[in-house]
Design an enzyme around this catalytic site. Structure first.
Site, short mmCIF file in Angstrom:
data_model
loop_
_atom_site.label_atom_id
_atom_site.label_comp_id
_atom_site.label_asym_id
_atom_site.label_seq_id
_atom_site.Cartn_x
_atom_site.Cartn_y
_atom_site.Cartn_z
N ASP A 33 -12.73 -13.91 -24.47
CA ASP A 33 -11.66 -12.91 -24.62
C ASP A 33 -11.22 -12.31 -23.28
OD1 ASP A 33 -13.84 -11.43 -23.96
OD2 ASP A 33 -13.84 -10.15 -25.75
N GLY A 34 -11.80 -12.79 -22.17
CA GLY A 34 -11.38 -12.32 -20.85
C GLY A 34 -12.30 -11.28 -20.25
N GLN A 91 -3.35 5.43 -4.03
CA GLN A 91 -2.84 6.37 -5.06
C GLN A 91 -3.73 7.61 -5.02
OE1 GLN A 91 -2.01 4.70 -8.96
NE2 GLN A 91 -1.82 2.66 -8.08
N HIS A 123 -8.01 4.46 2.94
CA HIS A 123 -6.65 4.82 3.36
C HIS A 123 -6.62 6.20 4.03
CE1 HIS A 123 -2.41 4.92 3.47
NE2 HIS A 123 -2.32 5.91 2.62
N LYS A 188 7.50 4.64 11.18
CA LYS A 188 7.76 3.80 9.99
C LYS A 188 8.37 4.62 8.86
CE LYS A 188 4.38 2.24 7.11
NZ LYS A 188 3.26 1.41 6.65
N ARG A 190 9.09 4.06 4.75
CA ARG A 190 8.91 3.15 3.61
C ARG A 190 10.03 3.41 2.60
NH1 ARG A 190 5.58 -0.35 1.60
NH2 ARG A 190 3.97 -0.09 3.18
N ASP A 214 -3.51 -2.12 12.05
CA ASP A 214 -3.32 -1.27 10.87
C ASP A 214 -4.60 -1.30 10.05
OD1 ASP A 214 -1.97 0.46 9.19
OD2 ASP A 214 -0.28 -0.87 8.83
#
Ligand code: R5P
Length: 286
Positions: A33-34, A91, A123, A188, A190, A214
């Site tokens: 079923d994954g 996020q 991040h 930069k 975005r 980066d």
């Protein structure tokens, strides 16, 4: 005992060798079923399990929870989780009313199965505060100097450049580890998940080798735009280096098409550009 996640097997092996610790051989499987399955048959009798996992996908997170649960179930006293690459870390705030802080949600889930977390170049360092257990942040950027030192033709008047001011510390760290060169950064903007524009700085680049640094190459937009700007300004060789070579979608091709000389990353994500291991950096906190 070092326990590898399925996406971090090379890093786990390097770490086991560097720490002179044993390396577990987990069983990874998937049900019809994954659903994923990850077991650690060697965990019985181990005092400490250091689970090394990159979590670039939902499945990787579930696998990590399973590895944590497996070693606890086997009676391991201390569980340390090394998040080589932490998915969802970008996020890290609610951008719109009603948004989840996904980095916090996954951090809380990971905290339930471990005594301690080690996070490689997240991040934002403040992400460490999302965990409910002690969390050490390590900076592995200096390792990126290694492939540059091994170049057949040494860098010519090198300029270490970050695509925005947020990554200038990484450029400085790589420059210092390399042992010479200038540091500068672009501005930069975005526009969407895969579209960015960069404004060049005043730094002279014509005829110089430029190393763009980066924390992560995701879609490759940031690096491809930076390479294009540098080519317009007649830079000599242009290298792109990052800690986490996520290389989503057509990022690799995008960089080649932009005219990059070489792409180098570390083994926090195992890709063909993972030219250097972060294991020596991790040894210091394990
Ligand atoms: C952004 O703040 C990060 O440091 C990277 O510049 C960014 O995530 C790279 O993403 P992409 O490769 O999709 O431009």
């Amino acid at each position: 005992m070092i326990v590898p996640g399925s996406r971090s097997q090379a890093l786990a092996a390097s770490l086991a060798a560097a720490l002179d610790d044993s390396l577990a051989v987990p069983a990874f499987d998937r049900f019809p079923d994954g659903e994923t399955f990850a077991a650690v048959p060697d965990a019985v009798d181990a005092e400490r399990a250091v689970i090394v996992a990159a979590t670039p996908s939902n499945d990787a997170y579930v696998e990590l929870l399973q590895l944590q649960d497996a070693v606890r179930e086997a009676g391991v006293d201390e569980v340390v989780t090394v998040l080589a690459y932490m998915g969802y870390a970008r996020q890290d705030r609610a951008f719109e009313p009603g948004d989840p802080i996904s980095a916090r949600a996954v951090a809380r889930a990971v905290s339930t199965g471990t005594d301690r977390v080690v996070l490689v170049n997240p991040h934002e360092a403040s992400i460490a505060e999302f965990f409910d257990v002690p969390c050490d942040v390590v900076d592995a950027a200096s390792r990126l100097a290694v492939p540059l030192e091994e170049l057949e033709t040494p860098l010519e008047e090198p300029l270490f450049l970050s695509p925005d001011d947020g990554a200038v510390d990484i450029a400085t760290t790589v420059r210092d580890a390399y042992g010479g060169g200038d540091v500068d950064y672009f501005e930069k903007t975005r526009h969407s998940g895969s579209e960015v524009s960069v404004e060049p700085s005043d730094a002279a680049v014509a005829g110089r080798d430029v190393v763009i640094t980066d924390d992560i190459i995701a879609t490759g937009s940031t690096m491809a735009e930076s390479v294009a700007v540098l080519r317009e300004r007649d830079a000599n060789r242009i290298f792109t280096v990052c800690v986490h070579p996520l290389l989503a979608r057509a990022a690799r091709t995008r960089l080649e098409a932009a005219g990059v000389a070489r792409v180098y990353g570390t083994d926090t994500l195992e890709r063909d550009v993972s030219a250097v291991s972060v294991a020596p950096t991790l040894v210091g906190v394990l």
